[in-house]
Motif scaffolding. Structure first.
Motif, mmCIF file in Angstrom:
data_model
loop_
_atom_site.group_PDB
_atom_site.id
_atom_site.type_symbol
_atom_site.label_atom_id
_atom_site.label_comp_id
_atom_site.label_asym_id
_atom_site.label_seq_id
_atom_site.Cartn_x
_atom_site.Cartn_y
_atom_site.Cartn_z
ATOM 1 N N PRO A 81 0.863 -1.135 -0.128
ATOM 2 C CA PRO A 81 0.140 -0.124 -0.092
ATOM 3 C C PRO A 81 0.859 1.264 -0.124
ATOM 4 O O PRO A 81 2.003 1.315 0.644
ATOM 5 C CB PRO A 81 -0.662 0.046 1.187
ATOM 6 N N VAL A 82 0.424 2.415 -0.652
ATOM 7 C CA VAL A 82 1.045 3.556 -0.739
ATOM 8 C C VAL A 82 1.401 4.234 0.733
ATOM 9 O O VAL A 82 0.589 4.149 1.673
ATOM 10 C CB VAL A 82 0.316 4.695 -1.336
ATOM 11 N N GLY A 83 2.729 4.344 0.741
ATOM 12 C CA GLY A 83 3.139 4.901 2.241
ATOM 13 C C GLY A 83 3.328 3.948 3.364
ATOM 14 O O GLY A 83 3.909 4.467 4.325
ATOM 15 N N GLU A 84 3.171 2.896 3.140
ATOM 16 C CA GLU A 84 3.555 1.669 4.183
ATOM 17 C C GLU A 84 5.108 1.286 4.267
ATOM 18 O O GLU A 84 5.879 1.613 3.470
ATOM 19 C CB GLU A 84 2.668 0.420 3.835
ATOM 20 N N VAL A 119 1.167 4.490 -7.617
ATOM 21 C CA VAL A 119 0.725 3.243 -8.051
ATOM 22 C C VAL A 119 1.148 2.912 -9.157
ATOM 23 O O VAL A 119 1.385 3.714 -10.109
ATOM 24 C CB VAL A 119 -1.125 3.341 -8.216
ATOM 25 N N GLY A 120 1.643 1.366 -9.102
ATOM 26 C CA GLY A 120 2.298 0.836 -10.448
ATOM 27 C C GLY A 120 3.007 -0.044 -9.968
ATOM 28 O O GLY A 120 3.421 -0.542 -8.798
ATOM 29 N N SER A 121 3.943 -0.874 -11.078
ATOM 30 C CA SER A 121 4.884 -1.623 -10.598
ATOM 31 C C SER A 121 6.300 -1.105 -10.950
ATOM 32 O O SER A 121 6.506 -0.068 -11.588
ATOM 33 C CB SER A 121 4.814 -2.978 -12.038
ATOM 34 N N TYR A 122 7.374 -1.824 -10.104
ATOM 35 C CA TYR A 122 8.326 -1.413 -9.887
ATOM 36 C C TYR A 122 9.599 -2.450 -9.778
ATOM 37 O O TYR A 122 9.089 -3.815 -9.559
ATOM 38 C CB TYR A 122 8.693 -0.481 -8.547
ATOM 39 N N SER A 123 10.643 -2.125 -10.348
ATOM 40 C CA SER A 123 11.873 -3.084 -9.774
ATOM 41 C C SER A 123 12.811 -2.569 -9.249
ATOM 42 O O SER A 123 13.035 -1.512 -8.923
ATOM 43 C CB SER A 123 12.226 -3.789 -11.400
ATOM 44 N N VAL A 124 13.752 -3.736 -8.550
ATOM 45 C CA VAL A 124 14.820 -3.411 -7.959
ATOM 46 C C VAL A 124 16.078 -3.645 -8.576
ATOM 47 O O VAL A 124 16.156 -5.007 -8.843
ATOM 48 C CB VAL A 124 14.831 -3.742 -6.444
ATOM 49 N N ALA A 125 17.140 -2.902 -8.796
ATOM 50 C CA ALA A 125 18.394 -3.571 -9.108
ATOM 51 C C ALA A 125 19.484 -3.300 -7.900
ATOM 52 O O ALA A 125 19.341 -2.535 -7.272
ATOM 53 C CB ALA A 125 18.974 -2.479 -10.384
ATOM 54 N N VAL A 126 20.140 -4.363 -8.045
ATOM 55 C CA VAL A 126 21.152 -4.577 -6.686
ATOM 56 C C VAL A 126 22.783 -4.695 -7.291
ATOM 57 O O VAL A 126 22.788 -5.295 -8.216
ATOM 58 C CB VAL A 126 20.560 -5.918 -5.881
ATOM 59 N N ALA A 127 23.341 -4.045 -6.356
ATOM 60 C CA ALA A 127 24.888 -4.141 -6.875
ATOM 61 C C ALA A 127 25.692 -4.364 -5.660
ATOM 62 O O ALA A 127 25.565 -3.892 -4.474
ATOM 63 C CB ALA A 127 25.360 -2.804 -7.435
ATOM 64 N N GLY A 165 1.384 10.339 -10.324
ATOM 65 C CA GLY A 165 2.670 10.516 -10.286
ATOM 66 C C GLY A 165 3.645 9.304 -9.712
ATOM 67 O O GLY A 165 2.907 8.328 -9.218
ATOM 68 N N LEU A 166 4.854 9.480 -9.904
ATOM 69 C CA LEU A 166 5.553 8.333 -9.187
ATOM 70 C C LEU A 166 5.839 8.640 -7.644
ATOM 71 O O LEU A 166 6.341 7.542 -7.066
ATOM 72 C CB LEU A 166 7.021 8.275 -9.827
ATOM 73 N N ALA A 167 5.767 9.847 -6.987
ATOM 74 C CA ALA A 167 5.748 9.887 -5.753
ATOM 75 C C ALA A 167 4.735 10.283 -4.993
ATOM 76 O O ALA A 167 3.999 10.975 -5.312
ATOM 77 C CB ALA A 167 7.280 10.830 -5.305
ATOM 78 N N TRP A 168 4.780 9.707 -3.803
ATOM 79 C CA TRP A 168 3.409 10.049 -2.918
ATOM 80 C C TRP A 168 4.123 11.207 -1.827
ATOM 81 O O TRP A 168 4.919 10.880 -0.979
ATOM 82 C CB TRP A 168 3.109 8.990 -2.111
ATOM 83 N N ILE A 169 3.756 12.568 -2.166
ATOM 84 C CA ILE A 169 4.311 13.625 -1.470
ATOM 85 C C ILE A 169 3.156 14.391 -0.865
ATOM 86 O O ILE A 169 2.682 15.503 -1.382
ATOM 87 C CB ILE A 169 5.177 14.219 -2.299
ATOM 88 N N PRO A 170 2.288 13.911 0.239
ATOM 89 C CA PRO A 170 1.156 14.502 0.471
ATOM 90 C C PRO A 170 1.422 16.039 1.136
ATOM 91 O O PRO A 170 2.380 16.200 2.098
ATOM 92 C CB PRO A 170 0.469 13.706 1.838
ATOM 93 N N PRO A 171 0.626 16.858 0.681
ATOM 94 C CA PRO A 171 0.900 18.073 1.193
ATOM 95 C C PRO A 171 -0.137 18.870 2.246
ATOM 96 O O PRO A 171 -1.214 18.345 2.498
ATOM 97 C CB PRO A 171 0.779 19.176 -0.240
#
Length: 405
Positions: A285-288, A352-360, A393-399
């Motif tokens: 969930p957003v913000g969790e 909201v959407g799908s994301y991936s993580v790259a690791v190094a 948008g890509l970021a949740w920045i509640p004002p």
């Protein structure tokens, strides 16, 4: 029908023992050059109307040479180019500009070379001047311009008339942020109208934002042609490749192509995402609050270990990344057989959407210096909105909000 066809294209630079031998070659006499250096060889691909293609590769790979041959400013040594449409190009900054002429005079000259007559140029001049936004400098000699001002005028005249093919070679990297945004908006508008785009850029974000296909050049040949994210991941692996490094590509369950590279001195054993209760999760969930857990095994003694991760959106564009070097949490003097687990906690303040993580896994501040393992698409997850107010948008920045009247 293809708008552009490149067939077995090649370019070499030849050195002869004398000018007489060079002249003899003009008449197709069988004179061998004393030296021959191939910049490009066996390049073949076709471009359909409306495609947007990013040309990527390390310095010296032949990107600019390829574009110059397509635009006709350089002749190929072998192969053929077929173009079915009008081309507008921005190659080397200020290329074709006379420094003693004003910006306005250079517009007449440049647009004339593009095939437009005086009346057409006069009609478009007001829009060109307005788009460039250089004020009174438009009627000053170009030698007085900064590089950014030259780029403004060059881009304005090249895009004053919508072309079938627009070619850009790194020129936009010179401009200020405001004009870059303005230029990309015009490029996107052209794309909607059917213009084909060929762009050379080292900016991964620009390639993945503008393009639906990418071509990777290495050593003067095409080594990968495909989706921008896959090509840019492979390009990243090539950059990081060292003498004892290998690059591996494999398809994962959802059909995406995963790129891995590294020396193998340390390896990634597992990557997982957990909620506040410690449970494995795929939907967040957003913000969790979540915890990204990465388990690594040390395969050979190494002096230092830095762990980094990058969250990317569905287009492969970077959303957020950091590593333990910047977080002041790097480890030193690790022995073969050791196992290390990192836990990165953060709120999922994502859209909201799908994301991936790259690791190094690497030494020092960057994987480019000493890459133990880089793995793209190491983890996939989805963000859903269950209880937050609607937003885009890509970021949740509640004002917080105040209304005054």
């Amino acid at each position: 029908m293809s708008l552009l066809v490149i067939d077995n294209l090649g370019k070499s630079y030849r050195t002869y023992r004398s000018e007489w031998q060079r002249i003899a070659r003009w008449f197709f006499l069988p004179v061998k050059p004393s030296e021959e250096h191939w910049v490009l060889k066996h390049i073949s691909f076709s471009v359909l109307p409306g495609e947007a293609i990013g040309i990527v590769g390390q310095n010296g790979a032949g990107k600019s040479t390829l574009l110059k041959m397509i635009t006709g400013t350089l002749h190929p040594t072998e192969g053929a180019i077929q173009i079915n449409g009008r081309v507008a190009a921005i190659l080397e900054l200020g290329m074709g500009f006379n420094p003693e002429l004003t910006g306005r005079q250079n517009v007449y000259h440049a647009a004339g070379l593009m095939g437009f007559n005086t009346d057409e140029i006069k009609q478009a001049m007001g829009e060109i001047e307005a788009f460039a936004e250089i004020g009174d400098y438009f009627d000053e000699p170009v030698r007085m311009y900064s590089s950014g001002m030259q780029m403004r005028v060059a881009f304005s005249v090249a895009t004053a008339f919508r072309p079938e093919i627009l070619i850009i070679d790194e020129a936009l990297s010179v401009g200020d942020s405001y004009f870059q945004h303005k230029s990309f908006d015009r490029i996107r508008e052209f794309q909607k109208q059917g213009t084909t785009l060929l762009i050379v850029s080292h900016d991964r974000g620009a390639i993945q934002s503008l393009c639906n296909r990418a071509i990777l050049l290495e050593g003067g040949t095409v080594i990968k042609d495909g989706k921008p994210e896959e090509v840019m991941d492979f390009y990243n692996a090539i950059i990081a490749e060292k003498e004892n490094t290998t690059v591996k590509i494999r398809k994962i369950e959802d059909g995406s192509v995963q790129t891995c590279s590294g020396s193998g001195e340390a390896s990634i054993e597992s990557v997982s995402l957990h909620n506040a209760a410690g449970e494995l999760v795929e939907f967040i969930p957003v913000g969790e609050p979540v915890s990204l857990r990465i388990r690594a095994k040390i395969n050979r003694d190494i002096p230092e270990l830095v762990m980094g991760y990058m969250i990317k959106d569905r287009l492969g564009q970077s959303v957020f990344g950091t590593n333990t070097h910047y977080l002041d949490c790097k480890l030193e003097a690790l022995w073969a057989g050791e196992v290390v687990e990192y836990r990165f906690g953060f709120p999922a303040n994502l859209g909201v959407g799908s994301y991936s993580v790259a690791v190094a896994l690497h030494a020092t501040h960057s994987h480019i210096a000493r890459n133990y393992e880089w793995r793209d698409l190491a983890l996939l997850f989805n963000v859903i909105n269950i209880s937050r107010e609607e937003f885009v948008g890509l970021a949740w920045i509640p004002p917080s909000v105040e209304c005054c009247r």
